[in-house]
Design a protein around this motif. Structure first.
Motif: not given
Length: 121
Positions: A42, A45-46
């Motif tokens: 995550q 991805t951020q």
């Protein structure tokens, strides 16, 4: 049931509880590791989303600058066309004036030619 049988039964139950606790601990550990992996993914991805936002902002800035340049170029082309039209209009007027003068000059030349022929005879 005798004390020995009861004790064996309790030991069996405790063994079952022990296996369940070990299994639960193993599942919790596996879930925790998986959650850590998902958190890392995550975060990646951020980070990619942040980079894309920056690139999109740059692209929009370039598009805005290009739009301004296109508008400036369009204004210059419009000005050029207007100026060219004025020059063609002016040149057209001068051509018409030159044609008229040429026709008057031709008429005078014919008249002088006839006068000269008359004076010769």
């Amino acid at each position: 049931m005798t004390n020995t049988q009861g004790l064996d039964h309790v030991e069996g139950e405790l063994e079952t509880v022990k296996r369940l606790l070990v299994s639960t601990a193993s599942y919790a550990d596996s879930s925790s590791k998986r959650l850590d992996e998902l958190t890392i993914k995550q975060d990646r991805t951020q980070s990619h989303l942040d980079e894309l936002t920056i690139k999109q902002d740059r692209t929009q800035s370039h598009l805005d600058q290009t739009g301004v340049k296109v508008d400036q170029l369009s204004d210059k082309v419009d000005s050029f066309i207007t100026h060219t039209q004025r020059l063609f209009t002016k040149a057209g007027g001068e051509i018409e004036e030159t044609k008229a003068r040429t026709e008057r000059l031709e008429a005078l030349m014919l008249k002088f030619g006839r006068n000269f022929e008359e004076q010769k005879s």
